[in-house]
Enzyme design. Structure first.
Site, short mmCIF file in Angstrom:
data_model
loop_
_atom_site.label_atom_id
_atom_site.label_comp_id
_atom_site.label_asym_id
_atom_site.label_seq_id
_atom_site.Cartn_x
_atom_site.Cartn_y
_atom_site.Cartn_z
N HIS A 140 66.75 -30.04 -0.28
CA HIS A 140 65.35 -30.31 -0.63
C HIS A 140 65.34 -30.85 -2.07
O HIS A 140 66.20 -30.50 -2.86
CB HIS A 140 64.60 -28.98 -0.53
CG HIS A 140 63.11 -29.06 -0.72
ND1 HIS A 140 62.51 -29.12 -1.95
CD2 HIS A 140 62.10 -29.06 0.18
CE1 HIS A 140 61.19 -29.15 -1.80
NE2 HIS A 140 60.91 -29.12 -0.51
N ASP A 217 69.69 -21.65 -1.81
CA ASP A 217 68.26 -21.91 -1.69
C ASP A 217 67.82 -21.34 -0.34
O ASP A 217 68.04 -21.94 0.71
CB ASP A 217 68.01 -23.42 -1.78
CG ASP A 217 66.59 -23.80 -1.40
OD1 ASP A 217 65.78 -22.89 -1.13
OD2 ASP A 217 66.30 -25.01 -1.36
N GLN A 220 63.95 -21.54 3.36
CA GLN A 220 63.72 -21.60 4.81
C GLN A 220 64.53 -20.54 5.56
O GLN A 220 64.38 -20.40 6.78
CB GLN A 220 64.10 -22.98 5.36
CG GLN A 220 63.28 -24.12 4.79
CD GLN A 220 61.80 -24.04 5.15
OE1 GLN A 220 61.40 -23.33 6.07
NE2 GLN A 220 60.98 -24.77 4.42
N LYS A 243 56.27 -18.94 2.25
CA LYS A 243 56.91 -19.31 3.52
C LYS A 243 57.30 -18.05 4.30
O LYS A 243 57.72 -18.11 5.45
CB LYS A 243 58.15 -20.16 3.27
CG LYS A 243 57.80 -21.51 2.59
CD LYS A 243 59.02 -22.37 2.45
CE LYS A 243 58.84 -23.49 1.46
NZ LYS A 243 58.05 -24.62 1.95
N CYS A 381 60.31 -33.92 1.48
CA CYS A 381 60.96 -33.67 0.17
C CYS A 381 62.47 -33.70 0.31
O CYS A 381 63.18 -32.88 -0.30
CB CYS A 381 60.51 -32.36 -0.45
SG CYS A 381 58.77 -32.28 -0.77
#
Ligand SMILES: Cc1ncc(COP(=O)(O)O)c(C=O)c1O
Length: 423
Positions: A140, A217, A220, A243, A381
């Site tokens: 991302h 990261d 998600q 999220k 993104c």
């Protein structure tokens, strides 16, 4: 300020309950109960932000109705209540990631700020001219641009590990790029475009063999997978509250205490100090050293409520249900003639991105919206990833545990309608 740390051993992790009833769960999310353009809302944009259960909405409301006060500084009752709730949320986040100490949990605005914090603080301290940062081709922008900015400032080099046509990391190529100049590996745990679950354990092992720390990261991943930072042995882990069924404006940076201790502060101001004179400032201890100024107190508390809510359903139930739904959706969507799924990794979570022959994703999204179906269209993104696949954009349906098979059927019917109108 009193600092209480709550070590949690691996064995203490929550035992997940066994049952999952999607219709009952849906009742906890008031926003789902509405029509859009005269059709029942089908919300399939969960990777952008997920919906909030009543427990989260009420936690925010409770703070503003009953406990609204600043934290860490008042001796009065409201401030003590607010501080207690905020610090309890930190312990909830610690347990969620199975961090060994709550001082390793830094509250930030979200994954983006967490990565910028590491780039600004760890990066500026440890990266010099000619050094390298290693990322992957499926990042991302928030896990690309902060490193590019750092590399520009330090005359360092950004290396990018390639992926195959299914959207899987080419692990051998990744290992080859791990060199004596690599100062940090920063990798997405689950891709927001492809849904690929990266082999993070192997990535961390390979990097650690070369004594290189790893940032994951988890924006998600946190909503879909149980994460155990001690088991993974990652050095930094990030996620965003919004999220994970929590509010916007709050997220978490986990860092190993010894790394965080050695890093300079990210921002200066109130709360991150232990004493200030015009001659010298002594910084506060962890985690407060990295939390300058008044944070988003209500959101932090409500993030704790979101984690409690998901834990209440049970992560194993969430993962099992979502896996089933993803398999159902993949099968149904890929049967549409002229449609191609982008991202067919063997290990996937939560996301189906696709392109349709001769139809721009923006038009797909617009027609689906008229059917009450919310999907995301665009580059998500991740422009370098779009370039890798030679496409300008995709349509992305992203799942949450409150989605149903009937909603997937509605999506497929909607896609057929798009074909009828534009195909
Ligand atoms: C993989 C990934 N990383 C980072 C981010 C940035 O998250 P935020 O905008 O909440 O900071 C996102 C958001 O979509 C994401 O999908």
């Amino acid at each position: 300020m009193a600092t209480t740390h709550h070590p949690v051993s691996k064995g203490e992790r929550q035992k997940w309950p066994a049952n999952f009833d999607v219709e009952r769960v849906r009742k906890d999310f008031p926003v789902l109960d509405q029509t859009v353009h005269g059709r029942p809302l089908v919300y399939l944009d969960n990777a952008a932000t997920s919906q909030k259960p009543l427990a989260v909405i009420e936690a925010e409301e409770r703070f503003y109705r009953h406990d609204c006060s600043n934290i860490h500084r008042g001796v009065h009752e409201l401030s003590e209540r607010a501080t207690r709730s905020y610090e309890n949320a930190r312990v909830t986040a610690q347990r969620f990631l199975n961090a060994s100490d709550s001082k390793e949990i830094i509250f930030v605005r979200g994954a983006t700020e967490a990565i910028n914090l590491v780039a600004s603080s760890f990066g500026r301290q440890n990266v010099n001219a000619g050094d390298e940062i290693l990322i992957t081709a499926m990042e991302h922008h928030s896990n690309i641009v902060p490193w590019q900015m750092l590399c520009e400032e330090k005359c360092a080099i950004l290396r990018v590990a390639p992926i195959n046509d299914r959207g899987e990391l080419l692990f051998d190529e990744f290992v080859k790029l791990l060199g004596p100049k690599t100062r940090l590996v920063a990798v997405v745990h689950v891709s927001n475009v492809l849904g690929t679950i990266n082999p993070v354990r192997e990535i961390i092992e390979a990097a650690h063999r070369k004594k290189v720390p790893v940032l994951l990261d988890g924006a998600q991943a946190a909503p879909h997978l149980a994460v155990d930072v001690q088991e993974l042995d990652c050095d930094f882990y990030t996620f965003s509250g919004h999220k994970l069924y929590g509010p916007t404006g709050v997220g978490v940076l986990y860092g190993k205490a010894d790394l965080l201790d050695a890093m300079p502060p990210y921002q200066g101001g109130g709360d991150m100090i232990s004493s200030v004179t015009f001659e010298k400032t002594i910084y506060n201890s962890l985690p407060y050293k990295f939390e300058a100024g008044t944070p988003n107190i209500a959101a932090g508390i409500a993030l704790g409520a979101a984690i409690d809510y998901v834990n209440g359903i049970g992560f194993e139930n969430v993962a099992a249900y979502e896996d089933e739904l993803l398999a159902y959706a993949t099968e149904a969507v890929s049967r549409v003639p002229g449609l191609k799924i982008i991202g067919t990794a063997e290990k996937k979570a939560g996301v189906i991105s696709f392109v349709m022959e001769g139809i721009h994703p923006h038009d797909v999204g617009t027609i689906l919206d008229q059917e009450g179906i919310a999907v995301r269209t665009g580059h998500h993104c991740a422009q370098p990833l779009m370039e890798r696949f030679g496409i300008p954009a995709t349509t992305r349906a992203s799942l949450a545990f409150y989605n149903t098979k009937a909603e997937i059927d509605a999506l497929v019917t909607g896609i057929h309608k798009v074909k009828e109108l534009l195909g």
